[in-house]
Design a protein around this motif. Structure first.
Motif, short mmCIF file in Angstrom:
data_model
loop_
_atom_site.label_atom_id
_atom_site.label_comp_id
_atom_site.label_asym_id
_atom_site.label_seq_id
_atom_site.Cartn_x
_atom_site.Cartn_y
_atom_site.Cartn_z
N GLN A 322 1.37 -1.12 0.18
CA GLN A 322 -0.06 -0.13 0.21
C GLN A 322 0.80 1.19 0.17
O GLN A 322 0.64 2.47 -0.49
CB GLN A 322 -0.57 0.08 1.36
CG GLN A 322 -1.88 0.71 1.54
CD GLN A 322 -3.17 1.13 0.62
OE1 GLN A 322 -3.41 -0.38 -0.10
NE2 GLN A 322 -4.21 1.41 1.10
N ALA A 323 2.21 0.83 0.63
CA ALA A 323 2.30 2.55 0.83
C ALA A 323 3.14 2.66 -0.96
O ALA A 323 3.78 4.08 -1.30
CB ALA A 323 3.85 1.70 1.30
N PRO A 342 10.06 3.90 12.29
CA PRO A 342 9.65 5.13 12.50
C PRO A 342 10.30 5.92 11.28
O PRO A 342 11.73 5.37 10.73
CB PRO A 342 10.08 5.78 14.21
CG PRO A 342 11.60 5.00 14.84
CD PRO A 342 10.85 3.76 13.81
N PRO A 343 9.99 7.48 11.53
CA PRO A 343 9.05 7.51 11.69
C PRO A 343 7.71 7.50 10.60
O PRO A 343 7.16 6.70 9.75
CB PRO A 343 9.18 9.44 11.45
CG PRO A 343 9.71 8.84 9.88
CD PRO A 343 11.07 7.85 10.09
N GLY A 344 6.55 8.10 11.69
CA GLY A 344 5.16 7.42 10.82
C GLY A 344 4.41 7.67 12.53
O GLY A 344 4.62 7.96 13.52
N GLN A 345 3.04 7.25 11.88
CA GLN A 345 1.82 7.58 12.89
C GLN A 345 2.37 6.09 13.29
O GLN A 345 2.58 4.89 12.78
CB GLN A 345 0.62 7.95 12.16
CG GLN A 345 -0.72 7.36 13.45
CD GLN A 345 -1.46 8.45 12.72
OE1 GLN A 345 -1.63 9.55 12.22
NE2 GLN A 345 -2.92 7.70 13.76
N LEU A 359 -5.66 2.87 5.20
CA LEU A 359 -6.33 4.72 5.22
C LEU A 359 -5.22 5.73 4.65
O LEU A 359 -4.55 6.02 3.97
CB LEU A 359 -7.02 4.68 6.64
CG LEU A 359 -7.79 5.30 5.27
CD1 LEU A 359 -8.79 6.26 4.51
CD2 LEU A 359 -9.39 6.31 6.95
N LEU A 360 -4.06 5.34 6.39
CA LEU A 360 -3.53 6.28 5.98
C LEU A 360 -2.25 6.19 5.10
O LEU A 360 -1.64 7.00 4.06
CB LEU A 360 -2.31 6.75 7.34
CG LEU A 360 -3.26 6.98 8.57
CD1 LEU A 360 -1.90 6.11 10.13
CD2 LEU A 360 -3.33 8.40 8.82
N GLY A 364 -1.19 8.96 1.63
CA GLY A 364 0.21 9.61 0.94
C GLY A 364 0.55 9.61 1.88
O GLY A 364 2.22 10.01 2.53
N ARG A 365 0.27 9.02 3.59
CA ARG A 365 1.05 9.63 5.09
C ARG A 365 2.04 8.29 4.76
O ARG A 365 1.93 6.92 4.79
CB ARG A 365 0.83 9.94 5.74
CG ARG A 365 -0.78 10.79 6.19
CD ARG A 365 -2.19 11.23 6.72
NE ARG A 365 -1.25 11.36 8.05
CZ ARG A 365 -2.44 11.72 8.80
NH1 ARG A 365 -3.56 11.43 8.70
NH2 ARG A 365 -2.08 12.07 10.24
#
Length: 409
Positions: A322-323, A342-345, A359-360, A364-365
């Motif tokens: 997905q990324a 990391p990084p990232g939520q 979803l994130l 694009g997150r």
């Protein structure tokens, strides 16, 4: 001359437009294709272990698809018998690639994993994550960086097994290990950390008797036997050692952590005897919700090893695809470390966490996946930088219980 240049310019423009359409068409084809993840386990040799790990795999697929799937399509799961041996594992992997799979969870054994990644998936650019292959040899495998694992290498387990053996009051032991990358790796890690007497002997599959090896391992006055072999073989070795009166005390590596061993030998005999294994984090924030999902789906929690690790491997591959916005193997591989650390939520290894992560990433997150077994902070070799080793024991009433969990980082 001017007319010729004009025609050439028009031709170049047409070619460029055609090439752009081709690229766009390839992108659309990639997006319209469902992701296929294969699970390679030793179904023929260890059906009980494989059944638990397959449930972890299927729960991950369910959570991924309930969360919207990958690139807008449900993920398809495929299972295949890898056995524990190189030849059949290679053939199974080749067939899977011919069938169009995009990623592999497994193989389960170190010998099968080493053969598959060096002979098939590395050159075919198929990202492969084993939840249970622990041999240190895999760290330096010629895999073109397409192999990862969600459990620690046995460079971590060996010292814990040596410490547990000392803590049990033994200073001279025999060691019987399976002569393959797993057995040699864990036996070597144990021997390096052990400071007492040691007589180590290798065994192979399908031996009619282990009497010769048992006598050799006991020949220097061993007080106990350390068993680093797979379930059925461990059962045969322990039974013969007891029948012949050679050993009455045993310690075990992770491959022998099987309820069948204590059920068939008896808790009155094996109760209170210890072993080690890779283990999920005891502080996992995802564990309560994940266990509730597993219970709702299957009615009981898993008793075998590396089930949560199987779940994490499956989810990581989906998040990486997905990324990447692509099902290309190299693109997935290149995003595994991104989604695993990391990084990232931070998103957890739960149904809600997987859905949030997908979803994130679609938006694009960045995400940092904290799995149900461990955080997936992979080093340059695809090994975990942090994880846990469990000390377990058989109980007199025929169960397996965890005694402590040791952090490795």
């Amino acid at each position: 001359m001017a007319v010729g240049r004009l025609r050439l310019a028009c031709w170049v423009t047409i070619c460029a437009m055609f090439a752009a359409l081709l690229v766009a068409g390839c992108d659309r084809a990639n997006w319209s294709e469902p992701m296929k993840i294969a699970l390679m386990l030793d179904y023929s040799g260890a059906p009980d272990v494989s059944a638990d790990r397959q449930r972890g795999f299927e729960l991950a697929i369910k959570h991924i698809n309930d969360g919207g799937g990958v690139l807008g399509h449900p993920v398809e799961g495929v299972t295949r018998d890898a056995t524990r041996t190189p030849g059949p594992a290679i053939e199974a992997a080749q067939r899977l690639i011919a069938e169009g799979i995009h990623a592999i969870v497994g193989p389960n054994s170190s010998a099968a994993s080493l053969a598959v990644i060096e002979n098939v998936t590395g050159t075919a650019a198929i990202p492969t994550i084993s939840p249970s292959a622990t041999s240190p040899r895999l760290t330096e495998a010629a895999d073109s960086d397409f192999f990862f694992r969600t459990t620690l290498a046995d460079t971590a387990q060996g010292p814990v097994l040596a410490r547990v053996t000392r803590d049990r009051g033994f200073d001279n032991v025999g060691l019987i290990y399976h002569d393959d990358p797993y057995g040699r790796g864990l036996a070597g890690s144990f021997a390096e950390a052990w400071d007492g007497g040691l007589e180590a002997v290798a065994v192979v599959d399908d031996q009619p008797s282990y009497l010769h090896e048992l006598r050799r391992s006991a020949s220097a006055g061993a007080q106990a036997l350390v068993v680093i072999t797979f379930g059925s073989q461990a059962l045969a070795i322990v039974r013969e050692a007891l029948d012949e009166g050679i050993f009455t005390q045993f310690l075990f590596g992770d491959a022998a952590k099987r309820p069948r061993l204590v059920e068939e030998i008896g808790g009155d005999v094996l109760g209170g005897m210890y072993g080690t294994a890779g283990a999920p984090s005891p502080d996992s924030a995802a564990a309560p919700a994940w266990e509730a999902s597993y219970l709702a789906e299957y009615g009981e929690l898993p008793v075998m090893t590396y089930v949560r690790e199987t779940y994490d491997a499956t989810v990581a591959l989906a998040l990486a695809a997905q990324a990447a916005g692509s099902l290309d193997g190299a693109a997935i591989r290149d995003r595994l470390r991104d989604v695993g650390g990391p990084p990232g939520q931070v998103v957890l290894g739960t149904a809600a966490g997987v859905a949030e992560g997908l979803l994130l990433l679609a938006d694009g997150r960045e995400v940092d996946y904290e799995g149900v077994a461990s955080s997936l902070d992979w080093d340059s070799h695809g090994d975990l930088q942090r994880g846990h080793i469990e000390v377990w024991r058989f109980t007199p009433d025929g169960r397996i219980e965890t005694v402590e969990t040791v952090l490795f980082e």
